[in-house]
Design a protein around this motif. Structure first.
Motif, PDB file in Angstrom:
ATOM      1  N   GLY A 117     -21.694   0.094  63.869  1.00 32.80           N
ATOM      2  CA  GLY A 117     -20.860   0.953  64.703  1.00 32.80           C
ATOM      3  C   GLY A 117     -20.288   0.284  65.934  1.00 32.80           C
ATOM      4  O   GLY A 117     -19.182   0.578  66.348  1.00 32.80           O
ATOM      5  N   ASP A 131     -15.952  -3.855  65.635  1.00 34.08           N
ATOM      6  CA  ASP A 131     -14.754  -3.527  64.884  1.00 34.08           C
ATOM      7  C   ASP A 131     -14.672  -4.408  63.644  1.00 34.08           C
ATOM      8  O   ASP A 131     -14.992  -5.582  63.720  1.00 34.08           O
ATOM      9  CB  ASP A 131     -13.546  -3.807  65.764  1.00 34.08           C
ATOM     10  CG  ASP A 131     -12.377  -2.956  65.363  1.00 34.08           C
ATOM     11  OD1 ASP A 131     -12.366  -2.482  64.213  1.00 34.08           O
ATOM     12  OD2 ASP A 131     -11.483  -2.741  66.190  1.00 34.08           O
ATOM     13  N   TYR A 162      -9.014   0.935  55.630  1.00 32.63           N
ATOM     14  CA  TYR A 162      -9.778   1.206  56.833  1.00 32.63           C
ATOM     15  C   TYR A 162     -10.413  -0.079  57.313  1.00 32.63           C
ATOM     16  O   TYR A 162     -10.659  -0.991  56.538  1.00 32.63           O
ATOM     17  CB  TYR A 162     -10.874   2.240  56.540  1.00 32.63           C
ATOM     18  CG  TYR A 162     -10.358   3.616  56.249  1.00 32.63           C
ATOM     19  CD1 TYR A 162      -9.623   4.300  57.202  1.00 32.63           C
ATOM     20  CD2 TYR A 162     -10.618   4.238  55.040  1.00 32.63           C
ATOM     21  CE1 TYR A 162      -9.155   5.585  56.960  1.00 32.63           C
ATOM     22  CE2 TYR A 162     -10.164   5.521  54.784  1.00 32.63           C
ATOM     23  CZ  TYR A 162      -9.427   6.189  55.739  1.00 32.63           C
ATOM     24  OH  TYR A 162      -8.975   7.446  55.493  1.00 32.63           O
ATOM     25  N   ASN A 203     -13.489  -0.322  58.531  1.00 33.95           N
ATOM     26  CA  ASN A 203     -14.900  -0.402  58.165  1.00 33.95           C
ATOM     27  C   ASN A 203     -15.279   0.509  57.016  1.00 33.95           C
ATOM     28  O   ASN A 203     -16.429   0.844  56.833  1.00 33.95           O
ATOM     29  CB  ASN A 203     -15.766  -0.111  59.380  1.00 33.95           C
ATOM     30  CG  ASN A 203     -16.039  -1.384  60.148  1.00 33.95           C
ATOM     31  OD1 ASN A 203     -16.884  -2.185  59.767  1.00 33.95           O
ATOM     32  ND2 ASN A 203     -15.287  -1.599  61.207  1.00 33.95           N
ATOM     33  N   TRP A 223     -18.094   5.227  61.934  1.00 29.37           N
ATOM     34  CA  TRP A 223     -16.795   4.652  61.557  1.00 29.37           C
ATOM     35  C   TRP A 223     -15.916   5.648  60.810  1.00 29.37           C
ATOM     36  O   TRP A 223     -14.699   5.638  60.950  1.00 29.37           O
ATOM     37  CB  TRP A 223     -16.976   3.365  60.739  1.00 29.37           C
ATOM     38  CG  TRP A 223     -17.095   2.197  61.680  1.00 29.37           C
ATOM     39  CD1 TRP A 223     -18.201   1.467  61.953  1.00 29.37           C
ATOM     40  CD2 TRP A 223     -16.058   1.692  62.525  1.00 29.37           C
ATOM     41  NE1 TRP A 223     -17.934   0.519  62.913  1.00 29.37           N
ATOM     42  CE2 TRP A 223     -16.624   0.637  63.283  1.00 29.37           C
ATOM     43  CE3 TRP A 223     -14.724   2.017  62.737  1.00 29.37           C
ATOM     44  CZ2 TRP A 223     -15.892  -0.090  64.225  1.00 29.37           C
ATOM     45  CZ3 TRP A 223     -13.996   1.290  63.672  1.00 29.37           C
ATOM     46  CH2 TRP A 223     -14.574   0.256  64.401  1.00 29.37           C
ATOM     47  N   ASN A 225     -14.374   7.528  63.559  1.00 31.18           N
ATOM     48  CA  ASN A 225     -13.418   6.649  64.256  1.00 31.18           C
ATOM     49  C   ASN A 225     -12.106   6.557  63.505  1.00 31.18           C
ATOM     50  O   ASN A 225     -11.032   6.520  64.098  1.00 31.18           O
ATOM     51  CB  ASN A 225     -13.993   5.227  64.359  1.00 31.18           C
ATOM     52  CG  ASN A 225     -14.703   4.983  65.671  1.00 31.18           C
ATOM     53  OD1 ASN A 225     -14.517   5.698  66.646  1.00 31.18           O
ATOM     54  ND2 ASN A 225     -15.537   3.971  65.690  1.00 31.18           N
ATOM     55  N   GLU A 226     -12.199   6.486  62.181  1.00 32.95           N
ATOM     56  CA  GLU A 226     -11.018   6.213  61.371  1.00 32.95           C
ATOM     57  C   GLU A 226     -10.426   7.477  60.749  1.00 32.95           C
ATOM     58  O   GLU A 226      -9.536   7.396  59.914  1.00 32.95           O
ATOM     59  CB  GLU A 226     -11.365   5.180  60.293  1.00 32.95           C
ATOM     60  CG  GLU A 226     -12.116   3.992  60.899  1.00 32.95           C
ATOM     61  CD  GLU A 226     -11.787   2.672  60.253  1.00 32.95           C
ATOM     62  OE1 GLU A 226     -10.599   2.409  60.038  1.00 32.95           O
ATOM     63  OE2 GLU A 226     -12.722   1.927  59.957  1.00 32.95           O
ATOM     64  N   TRP A 238     -13.507  -4.352  71.681  1.00 36.42           N
ATOM     65  CA  TRP A 238     -13.776  -4.396  70.235  1.00 36.42           C
ATOM     66  C   TRP A 238     -13.443  -5.766  69.677  1.00 36.42           C
ATOM     67  O   TRP A 238     -14.190  -6.336  68.879  1.00 36.42           O
ATOM     68  CB  TRP A 238     -12.960  -3.319  69.518  1.00 36.42           C
ATOM     69  CG  TRP A 238     -13.363  -1.928  69.863  1.00 36.42           C
ATOM     70  CD1 TRP A 238     -12.698  -1.080  70.708  1.00 36.42           C
ATOM     71  CD2 TRP A 238     -14.520  -1.219  69.401  1.00 36.42           C
ATOM     72  NE1 TRP A 238     -13.384   0.117  70.800  1.00 36.42           N
ATOM     73  CE2 TRP A 238     -14.489   0.060  70.003  1.00 36.42           C
ATOM     74  CE3 TRP A 238     -15.562  -1.528  68.536  1.00 36.42           C
ATOM     75  CZ2 TRP A 238     -15.466   1.025  69.772  1.00 36.42           C
ATOM     76  CZ3 TRP A 238     -16.543  -0.578  68.301  1.00 36.42           C
ATOM     77  CH2 TRP A 238     -16.491   0.684  68.912  1.00 36.42           C
ATOM     78  N   LYS A 260     -10.665   4.670  70.648  1.00 37.56           N
ATOM     79  CA  LYS A 260     -11.475   5.216  69.555  1.00 37.56           C
ATOM     80  C   LYS A 260     -12.278   6.443  69.982  1.00 37.56           C
ATOM     81  O   LYS A 260     -12.538   6.659  71.169  1.00 37.56           O
ATOM     82  CB  LYS A 260     -12.424   4.144  69.018  1.00 37.56           C
ATOM     83  CG  LYS A 260     -11.709   2.952  68.405  1.00 37.56           C
ATOM     84  CD  LYS A 260     -12.670   2.027  67.726  1.00 37.56           C
ATOM     85  CE  LYS A 260     -12.041   0.691  67.350  1.00 37.56           C
ATOM     86  NZ  LYS A 260     -10.948   0.780  66.396  1.00 37.56           N
TER      87      LYS A 260
END
Lengths: 66, 713
Positions: free
Chosen positions: A63, A66, B265, B267, B403, B406-407, B627, B644
Motif C-alpha cells: 500500500g 506506487d 492499474y 497495482n 490500492w 486508490n484506483e 510516491w 490519492k
C-alpha cells in the motif's frame, strides 16, 4: 533464521569463547546470530541475485508504494 | 473465568481441545494418505515450487509422525513440568497485548476528553495511560519489530518496508526473502524442484515470546507484523504484514469488466469479460507454474450467469450468487500445475456495476489457511486449526485492499465493508484466544485502525458523509477494549498500544529530485527525470540516492557495487552538507516540509547499522516521501501534491506521531515525566514473568506502582 533445515558447524572452543564475547559486545542476541551475520556478509558477495523483474514484482500491491 | 462469551454459543475449552486434537490426528492421517499434501509437497507462490515426493521422504515422514504421536503423552508431561518451573518467579499469570495499529495519541486524547472512548478512559483511570514513543522511521515493520525484540532497528535489521540490493540498487522487501530451490530435476519441459526454496525472515535478534518459550512460558501471537515466515518457538503464531498473496506479491486485485479492456492499474489488473449467450466469461490469473519451463501463469476460467436479473458466479464446479454491492464469502481457488500439484488460494468477489457495463472486483488471492502454499503459522497446522474452528479468514499481510480504492476499482463504502469484515475475522480469533489463554502471553494486532486512517484522513473535518469514519473507527476500537476487560483479572497485565500515530499526507517530497538539483545524483545524458528503480541514474557520479519511506543512502565505495563516496572524512562532510541544505528546503508557501534530517548512526547502534539508510528524514506534518521517490524515481519537481485516497500517513518525524500505551497496571510515579518507548514492552514482559531482560535489549522495563506479586503468593 528461516524456514529451512539448519546445519551445524564445529568451531574450536577457544574461538567460540571469543565469538561469544564479541557477539555480546556487538549487540547480537546470541553467538549464533553473530556467526550467521558474518557468514551472510561474505556469502552475499558471491550470491546470485534473483531477476530484477521478479524482485520488483513481489513489491506490487504494498500500500505504501506506487 | 467469567468471559465475554458467557451465555453465547461458542466453543467450550473442552471442545476446543477436542477439535485441536482431532485436527492434529486428521492432519497426520491426511499427510500419510496424500503424497501431494502439505507434508510432502511444497507449493510456493511466484518464487518456486518444491516437490519432495520421493519414497524415502514418505517413509521418513511416516516414521517421524508415528514417533511423534507415540511420544506425545511424554512430551506433554515434560512440558507441564517446564511450565510450572517457568512461572515460578512470575509476577503475573498472563499478559495481553492488544495492538491497534496507528492509533494516534492526539486524536485518542481528544476523543477521550469528549467522552467518546469510555473503555480506554476507564483503563487509563484504573491503571495508566502514556504516549508511546515510536521508532525512527515511524513505520509499522520497524516499530512492531522493536516491540517484539526490545531493540532498535540497528539490532533487528528492519529499517523500512524496503531495503536495497547493494549490487543492483533495486528495492527488495526488507523483512523476508523467498528464494529458489537449489536443486531442480529437468525432464523435457518439466522442472521438478528437489528441495524446498529457502524462505527467510530477515528480522534479527529475538522476539520476547521466544525467550519466554525457552523458560516454559507459552505465547499466542496473532498477526503481529513481521512474523512471516513464522519461526519456531514454544507457542502459536499466525503471520501478518508482508505475508504475500498466492501470486507472491503484496496484494494484487483483479477487475473483470466489459469496459475498455486495455486500461491498466498501477497495482491491480483489469481483465476483459467475454459475452456469452447466458452472461459473461473470464479467466482468473493465478501464480506461475514453476514446474514447467517458462513459468506460465496458471488460470481458472469462470462465468457470470445472468438469469432474470439475477447474477451467479460459476467457478470450478461451484455456484455463488452475486448481489450488486455485496461481497461474496471467500471463494476457494485451486490452481493445478503441470505435474498435478495444486496451489490453494481464495478470494472474495464484488459486483461493482451491472448496467450498462458489468464489472466484477476480485480481491487479491489470499493463501488458503486450510491448505497453505507457504508457511503462515507456527505450528504449521495452526492456521488451518483456526480456519476450522472459526471459519476461514484473510491471510494476506496487508489484507485491506487500499490500492483497489486508490484506483477506483471499489468505492469507499466497499473498502470499509471489506476492512470491517477482516476486523470481524480478527476479533473472532482474538476473543477465542482470550477465552483459551489461561497463562502466558497473548498478543494480537488489529490493522483496521491503520488502514482506515490511511484512506479516510482527507475526509476529517469536512462535510463529506465519511467525515466521521475515522472517529467511528476509534469508537469501534474502544468497544473492542471493552470486550477484553472481562478477561483481565488481578493476575493479568493488559497493554493496549499502537506503534505510531497519524497525520495528513498532502504533499510528497521527492528526495531523489532534490539530490539531483543539489548535485548529489546524476542522470545519464543530462536527463532530468528517471524511470522507477533508478533507471537512467549515472552511478559513477551519484553520491546519494533515496529509496523507501524513511530515509536515503550514500553511495559508499566498497559497500554499494558502484559506490564512489569514501568512508571517513568524505562521508562526514557530505553528511553535514546534506543535513544543513535539506533541512532548509521550503515549499511554495514558505512552509518547511522537513522538520529534521538525522544521520542514522547518531540515532542507533548495532550490528546491522550498515544496512540502514544513512539518513532518516523527519518530515513535517502534511508531508511524506513522494510516491515516485519511494520507488527510486527522479521526478521533475521536488514537491508535488498527493492526489490519492491514501491521504493519511505516519512516515513523518517520529516526535509528531507518538503511539498510545494503556495498561491496567499503574505507571510508577517517578516515571511520569518520561515517555515510554515501544522498545520497553519486550523487557517489561520478561520482567513481569520474573525474568531478567537480556543485556542486548535497548528497552527498559516499565515499572508499576503497587504490589508485583500475584495475590495468591
Amino acid at each position: 533464521m528461516g524456514w529451512t533445515m539448519g546445519s551445524t558447524i564445529k568451531i574450536k572452543k577457544d574461538l567460540w569463547s571469543k565469538v561469544k564475547k564479541v557477539a555480546a559486545a556487538g549487540g547480537y542476541s546470541s553467538p549464533d546470530e553473530f556467526v550467521e551475520h558474518v557468514l551472510e556478509r561474505e556469502v552475499a558477495k558471491l550470491d546470485d541475485a534473483q531477476s530484477d523483474e521478479e524482485i520488483v514484482r513481489r513489491l506490487k500491491g504494498l500500500g505504501y508504494l506506487d | 473465568m467469567i468471559g465475554f462469551y458467557a451465555g453465547k454459543d461458542l466453543p467450550s475449552r473442552a471442545r476446543q481441545q477436542a477439535v485441536f486434537g482431532l485436527f492434529v490426528l486428521l492432519a497426520l492421517a491426511s499427510a500419510l494418505r496424500h503424497p501431494h499434501s502439505a507434508q510432502f509437497a511444497y507449493i510456493g507462490p511466484g518464487a518456486g515450487f518444491a516437490f519432495l515426493g520421493s519414497f524415502l521422504t514418505l517413509v521418513a515422514g511416516f516414521i517421524l509422525s508415528l514417533l511423534s504421536f507415540l511420544l506425545w503423552p511424554f512430551r506433554m508431561a515434560w512440558r507441564a513440568v517446564r511450565r510450572r518451573k517457568g512461572f515460578r518467579h512470575a509476577h503475573v499469570r498472563k499478559i495481553i497485548f492488544l495492538g491497534l495499529d496507528g492509533l494516534d495519541a492526539r486524536l485518542t486524547e481528544r476523543l477521550m476528553a469528549e467522552g467518546k472512548l469510555p473503555n480506554l478512559a476507564g483503563l487509563a483511570a484504573e491503571g495508566g495511560y502514556r504516549r508511546l514513543r515510536t521508532t525512527c522511521p515511524a513505520l509499522s515493520p520497524v516499530a512492531w519489530s522493536t516491540f517484539a525484540t526490545g531493540v532498535g532497528p540497528a539490532k533487528h535489521n528492519i529499517f523500512d518496508f524496503l531495503d536495497r540490493s547493494l549490487k543492483s540498487y533495486l528495492p527488495q522487501l526488507s523483512s523476508a526473502r523467498v528464494g529458489k530451490a537449489e536443486r531442480v530435476l529437468r525432464i523435457g519441459r518439466l522442472r521438478i524442484p528437489l528441495s524446498r526454496p529457502p524462505i527467510e525472515l530477515r528480522q534479527k535478534s529475538q522476539p520476547f515470546w521466544k525467550i519466554l518459550g525457552e523458560q516454559g512460558i507459552g505465547s499466542t501471537i496473532l498477526r503481529v507484523p513481521i512474523t512471516f515466515p513464522p519461526e519456531k518457538f514454544d507457542g502459536k503464531l499466525l503471520s501478518a504484514m508482508c505475508t504475500p498473496d498466492l501470486k507472491g506479491t503484496q496484494g494484487s486485485f483483479s477487475q473483470f469488466t466489459t469496459r475498455v479492456a486495455k486500461a491498466t492499474y498501477e497495482n491491480g489488473s483489469r481483465y476483459p469479460l467475454r459475452p456469452l449467450a447466458e452472461g459473461f466469461a473470464g479467466e482468473i490469473e493465478g501464480p506461475q507454474d514453476t514446474f514447467i519451463e517458462g513459468h506460465p501463469v496458471l488460470r481458472i476460467p469462470f462465468r457470470v450467469i445472468i438469469d432474470k436479473g439475477a447474477f451467479e458466479l460459476r467457478l470450478q464446479g461451484t455456484r455463488c450468487p452475486l448481489y450488486p454491492g455485496e461481497y461474496t464469502g471467500w471463494q476457494r481457488l485451486s490452481f493445478r500445475t503441470a505435474i498435478g500439484a495444486k496451489a490453494a488460494g481464495m478470494a472474495r468477489f464484488l459486483l461493482t456495476e451491472t448496467e450498462p457495463e458489468l464489472s466484477l472486483y476480485m480481491s487479491p488471492i489470499n493463501i488458503d489457511p486450510e491448505r497453505p502454499a507457504l508457511p503462515i503459522s507456527h505450528p504449521s497446522y495452526y492456521a488451518a486449526y483456526l480456519a476450522n474452528l472459526l471459519g476461514t479468514y484473510a491471510t494476506l499481510g496487508m489484507a485491506e485492499d487500499t490500492w483497489a480504492l486508490n484506483e477506483g476499482a471499489i468505492d469507499e463504502d466497499a473498502f470499509l465493508r471489506q476492512a470491517y469484515d477482516i476486523y470481524a475475522e480478527r476479533e473472532a480469533m482474538f476473543l477465542e484466544a482470550l477465552e483459551s489463554t489461561r497463562r502466558g502471553v497473548l498478543a494480537c494486532v488489529f490493522d483496521t485502525s491503520d488502514r482506515i486512517q490511511h484512506m479516510f484522513y482527507r475526509r476529517l473535518g469536512t462535510s463529506d458523509p465519511h467525515a466521521r469514519t475515522i472517529e467511528d473507527m476509534y469508537c469501534r476500537m474502544d468497544e473492542l477494549v471493552g470486550k477484553v476487560r472481562p478477561f483481565v483479572d488481578r493476575d493479568a497485565a493488559l497493554f493496549v498500544l499502537s506503534d505510531h500515530g497519524f497525520c495528513a499526507f498532502r504533499r510528497g517530497v521527492n528526495i531523489n529530485a532534490w539530490l539531483r538539483d543539489n548535485g548529489y545524483l546524476h542522470l545519464h545524458n543530462g536527463a532530468r527525470e528517471s524511470g522507477s528503480f533508478f533507471e537512467g541514474v549515472d552511478w559513477s557520479r551519484t553520491r546519494a540516492y533515496a529509496l523507501g519511506l524513511g530515509g536515503f543512502y550514500l553511495n559508499i565505495r566498497g559497500r554499494e557495487a558502484q559506490g564512489i563516496v569514501a568512508r571517513g572524512q568524505e562521508t562526514e562532510q557530505i553528511e553535514r552538507e546534506i543535513i544543513d541544505k535539506l533541512g532548509a528546503l521550503r515549499d511554495n508557501d514558505g512552509g518547511a516540509p522537513i522538520r529534521a534530517v538525522y544521520a542514522t548512526r547518531s540515532l542507533y547502534h548495532g550490528p546491522y547499522l550498515d544496512q540502514a539508510p544513512d539518513f532518516m528524514v523527519g518530515y513535517n506534518e502534511g508531508y511524506r516521501a513522494s510516491w515516485d521517490g519511494a520507488v527510486g524515481k527522479v521526478s521533475a519537481q521536488v514537491l508535488e501534491d498527493n492526489p490519492k485516497a491514501w491521504s493519511g500517513d505516519h512516515c513523518v518525524d517520529p516526535a509528531l506521531v507518538p503511539g498510545v500505551l494503556f495498561s491496567n497496571r499503574k505507571f510508577e510515579a517517578s516515571d511520569s515525566g518520561n515517555e515510554p518507548g515501544i522498545e520497553d514492552l519486550a523487557p517489561t514482559a520478561l520482567q513481569l514473568f520474573g525474568l531478567q531482560p537480556p543485556a542486548w535489549m535497548d528497552g527498559k522495563p516499565l515499572l508499576w506502582d503497587g504490589p508485583w506479586d500475584l495475590p495468591s503468593k
